[in-house]
Design an enzyme around this catalytic site. Structure first.
Site, PDB file in Angstrom:
ATOM      1  N   ARG A  15       2.407  11.231  11.012  1.00 32.56           N
ATOM      2  CA  ARG A  15       2.851   9.853  11.211  1.00 32.56           C
ATOM      3  C   ARG A  15       3.657   9.739  12.492  1.00 32.56           C
ATOM      4  O   ARG A  15       4.417  10.640  12.843  1.00 32.56           O
ATOM      5  CB  ARG A  15       3.703   9.389  10.034  1.00 32.56           C
ATOM      6  CG  ARG A  15       4.073   7.916  10.052  1.00 32.56           C
ATOM      7  CD  ARG A  15       4.903   7.554   8.833  1.00 32.56           C
ATOM      8  NE  ARG A  15       4.192   7.870   7.590  1.00 32.56           N
ATOM      9  CZ  ARG A  15       4.791   7.957   6.406  1.00 32.56           C
ATOM     10  NH1 ARG A  15       6.087   7.792   6.307  1.00 32.56           N
ATOM     11  NH2 ARG A  15       4.064   8.216   5.324  1.00 32.56           N
ATOM     12  N   SER A 104       1.212   3.186   5.937  1.00 34.23           N
ATOM     13  CA  SER A 104       1.829   3.004   4.627  1.00 34.23           C
ATOM     14  C   SER A 104       2.799   1.821   4.625  1.00 34.23           C
ATOM     15  O   SER A 104       2.421   0.704   4.931  1.00 34.23           O
ATOM     16  CB  SER A 104       2.516   4.310   4.203  1.00 34.23           C
ATOM     17  OG  SER A 104       2.976   4.237   2.882  1.00 34.23           O
ATOM     18  N   HIS A 105       4.065   2.079   4.308  1.00 28.87           N
ATOM     19  CA  HIS A 105       5.065   1.011   4.181  1.00 28.87           C
ATOM     20  C   HIS A 105       5.933   0.878   5.427  1.00 28.87           C
ATOM     21  O   HIS A 105       6.906   0.122   5.418  1.00 28.87           O
ATOM     22  CB  HIS A 105       5.972   1.313   2.985  1.00 28.87           C
ATOM     23  CG  HIS A 105       6.719   2.611   3.133  1.00 28.87           C
ATOM     24  ND1 HIS A 105       6.111   3.832   2.915  1.00 28.87           N
ATOM     25  CD2 HIS A 105       7.988   2.880   3.508  1.00 28.87           C
ATOM     26  CE1 HIS A 105       6.997   4.789   3.130  1.00 28.87           C
ATOM     27  NE2 HIS A 105       8.139   4.248   3.493  1.00 28.87           N
ATOM     28  N   LYS A 114      -3.462  10.408   6.289  1.00 29.18           N
ATOM     29  CA  LYS A 114      -3.366  11.124   5.025  1.00 29.18           C
ATOM     30  C   LYS A 114      -4.720  11.772   4.774  1.00 29.18           C
ATOM     31  O   LYS A 114      -5.762  11.144   4.992  1.00 29.18           O
ATOM     32  CB  LYS A 114      -3.018  10.173   3.879  1.00 29.18           C
ATOM     33  CG  LYS A 114      -1.641   9.534   3.997  1.00 29.18           C
ATOM     34  CD  LYS A 114      -1.376   8.562   2.849  1.00 29.18           C
ATOM     35  CE  LYS A 114       0.001   7.923   2.979  1.00 29.18           C
ATOM     36  NZ  LYS A 114       0.261   6.921   1.892  1.00 29.18           N
ATOM     37  N   ASP A 237       2.438  -1.543  -1.599  1.00 30.46           N
ATOM     38  CA  ASP A 237       2.833  -1.229  -0.229  1.00 30.46           C
ATOM     39  C   ASP A 237       1.654  -1.460   0.709  1.00 30.46           C
ATOM     40  O   ASP A 237       0.606  -1.959   0.294  1.00 30.46           O
ATOM     41  CB  ASP A 237       3.378   0.197  -0.130  1.00 30.46           C
ATOM     42  CG  ASP A 237       2.308   1.261  -0.330  1.00 30.46           C
ATOM     43  OD1 ASP A 237       1.250   0.946  -0.907  1.00 30.46           O
ATOM     44  OD2 ASP A 237       2.534   2.407   0.099  1.00 30.46           O
ATOM     45  N   ASP A 239      -0.624   0.291   2.116  1.00 26.77           N
ATOM     46  CA  ASP A 239      -1.941   0.912   1.932  1.00 26.77           C
ATOM     47  C   ASP A 239      -2.343   1.033   0.474  1.00 26.77           C
ATOM     48  O   ASP A 239      -3.327   1.695   0.158  1.00 26.77           O
ATOM     49  CB  ASP A 239      -2.011   2.275   2.628  1.00 26.77           C
ATOM     50  CG  ASP A 239      -1.088   3.322   2.016  1.00 26.77           C
ATOM     51  OD1 ASP A 239      -0.005   2.942   1.532  1.00 26.77           O
ATOM     52  OD2 ASP A 239      -1.436   4.516   2.029  1.00 26.77           O
ATOM     53  N   ASP A 241      -1.127   2.485  -2.270  1.00 23.79           N
ATOM     54  CA  ASP A 241      -0.974   3.650  -3.139  1.00 23.79           C
ATOM     55  C   ASP A 241       0.382   3.696  -3.840  1.00 23.79           C
ATOM     56  O   ASP A 241       0.663   4.623  -4.596  1.00 23.79           O
ATOM     57  CB  ASP A 241      -1.240   4.961  -2.385  1.00 23.79           C
ATOM     58  CG  ASP A 241      -0.267   5.222  -1.243  1.00 23.79           C
ATOM     59  OD1 ASP A 241       0.674   4.432  -1.037  1.00 23.79           O
ATOM     60  OD2 ASP A 241      -0.451   6.247  -0.537  1.00 23.79           O
ATOM     61  N   ARG A 242       1.233   2.683  -3.611  1.00 20.98           N
ATOM     62  CA  ARG A 242       2.523   2.604  -4.306  1.00 20.98           C
ATOM     63  C   ARG A 242       2.662   1.233  -4.958  1.00 20.98           C
ATOM     64  O   ARG A 242       2.375   0.210  -4.337  1.00 20.98           O
ATOM     65  CB  ARG A 242       3.696   2.836  -3.348  1.00 20.98           C
ATOM     66  CG  ARG A 242       3.729   4.241  -2.774  1.00 20.98           C
ATOM     67  CD  ARG A 242       5.066   4.556  -2.137  1.00 20.98           C
ATOM     68  NE  ARG A 242       5.392   3.606  -1.083  1.00 20.98           N
ATOM     69  CZ  ARG A 242       6.585   3.021  -0.946  1.00 20.98           C
ATOM     70  NH1 ARG A 242       7.543   3.246  -1.822  1.00 20.98           N
ATOM     71  NH2 ARG A 242       6.799   2.207   0.059  1.00 20.98           N
ATOM     72  N   HIS A 324       4.644   5.865  -6.370  1.00 22.13           N
ATOM     73  CA  HIS A 324       3.399   6.623  -6.458  1.00 22.13           C
ATOM     74  C   HIS A 324       3.193   7.009  -7.924  1.00 22.13           C
ATOM     75  O   HIS A 324       4.036   7.686  -8.513  1.00 22.13           O
ATOM     76  CB  HIS A 324       3.473   7.904  -5.621  1.00 22.13           C
ATOM     77  CG  HIS A 324       3.403   7.700  -4.152  1.00 22.13           C
ATOM     78  ND1 HIS A 324       2.221   7.486  -3.477  1.00 22.13           N
ATOM     79  CD2 HIS A 324       4.376   7.699  -3.211  1.00 22.13           C
ATOM     80  CE1 HIS A 324       2.469   7.345  -2.186  1.00 22.13           C
ATOM     81  NE2 HIS A 324       3.764   7.466  -1.996  1.00 22.13           N
TER      82      HIS A 324
END
Length: 348
Positions: A15, A104-105, A114, A237, A239, A241-242, A324
């Protein structure tokens, strides 16, 4: 040869800040290194997905070029949430790994990668190996192809495949993140009343920051739940995944509280199994898992670390305070916030 900025190669993902610590050249090098490792493992293709950030399509093109130049075919599933990329890696024929381009966030100028390799998380020493391979120019050469795959409907089909929930009244806040289109298609398949917020995918994130663990980002969700008198609301979030959630009174259901709800359902089907939570979870969670007849296990924070531990101990469910949630029970074991929302409906 290529040298990455020293801050970008992290424990469980890559990242950086686009234009500062992360560039197209980095994306290309990641593709060359990852592709080389796939080729040396006897694999011939990788899945590639990306989120809605403004920089994601360009980084994806560079990544695909790197994969192709290492002799690996790229199966591009395009714009969507990270769990759809994990799904692609799990179900598409001939796929040896997958890479998701996502920030992501994080703020809009961030982006990252990822990865999953032969069905396992790609992290830690794997990521460090990409760095050492790039610095040494240790890359294989070849010519790969590019195939575009529209996977959204197949992914939604799988999400609802064994859904057992009844009608409910709820709100979904996608935060202009990558889950938007999937959620739009999903709710058409669900019973009940569903109110959608910010499903247009927009890398500027014009309404609020896509991090459901911060209460300031749940203001709109709370408002809709209160105004419409809904049962509860969920948020995602950037993407997908959360997950974040609030109840009908607007109270946050934190990650360890969600895991208690899920654990009660999972342990009915798989009594005595191990439920994993990260070190940030409350003692109340571990006590609840024990009371339900499960075996609580505290583990390190980090989605890749948790997934690896799940495989090691055969856990059907794990979660982190960050939202997650990992279902191996009736699913694949990766963190999928959209699937977690469906399991929350079932638990009502």
């Amino acid at each position: 040869m290529h040298n990455f900025h020293p801050t970008t190669l992290r424990e469980y993902d890559i990242r950086g800040i686009v234009g500062s610590t992360l560039s197209d050249a980095d994306a290309y090098a990641i593709g060359r290194g990852f592709g080389t490792l796939l080729a040396r493992a006897g694999e011939g293709a990788a899945a590639v997905g990306y989120d809605g950030r403004l920089s994601s399509p360009e980084l994806a093109n560079a990544l695909v070029s790197g994969l192709n130049d290492s002799g690996i075919d790229a199966h591009v599933i395009g714009l969507g949430p990270t769990p759809m990329l994990y799904f692609a890696e799990a179900v598409l024929d001939g796929i040896g790994g997958g890479i998701m381009i996502t920030g992501s966030h994080n703020p809009p100028d961030y982006n990252g990668f990822k990865m999953v390799f032969q069905g396992r998380p790609f992290y830690g020493a794997d990521i460090r190996q990409l760095g050492s391979m790039a610095a040494a120019g240790d890359w294989d050469g070849g010519t790969g192809t590019v195939t575009t795959i529209d996977l959204i409907d197949r992914y939604v089909d799988r999400l609802v495949q064994d859904f057992g929930g009844g009608p409910c009244r709820m709100a979904w806040d996608c935060g202009n993140g990558a889950a938007g289109e999937v959620v739009e298609r999903l709710v058409k398949r669900l019973p009940g009343e569903h109110h959608l917020l910010f499903t247009t995918i927009d890398g500027h994130f014009p309404n609020h920051h896509p991090d459901p663990t911060e209460e300031k980002n749940l203001v709109d969700l709370r408002r809709v739940v209160a105004e419409q008198g809904l049962d509860f609301g969920v948020a995602f979030d950037g993407d997908g995944d959360r997950i974040g959630a609030i109840d009908g009174s607007g109270r946050v259901i934190w990650g360890d509280q969600l895991l208690q709800i899920y654990a009660a359902c999972v342990l009915r089907d798989e009594p005595g199994t191990t439920i994993i939570a990260d070190v940030k979870a409350s003692q109340a969670l571990f006590d609840r898992v024990s009371a339900l007849g499960g075996k609580p296990l505290m583990w390190k924070t980090g989605h890749s670390l948790v997934k690896a531990k799940m495989k090691e101990v055969g856990s059907p469910l794990a979660g982190e305070m960050s939202g997650h949630i990992f279902f191996k029970h009736r699913y694949y074991g990766f963190d999928d916030a959209i699937y977690a929302a469906l399991r929350l409906i079932e638990a009502q």
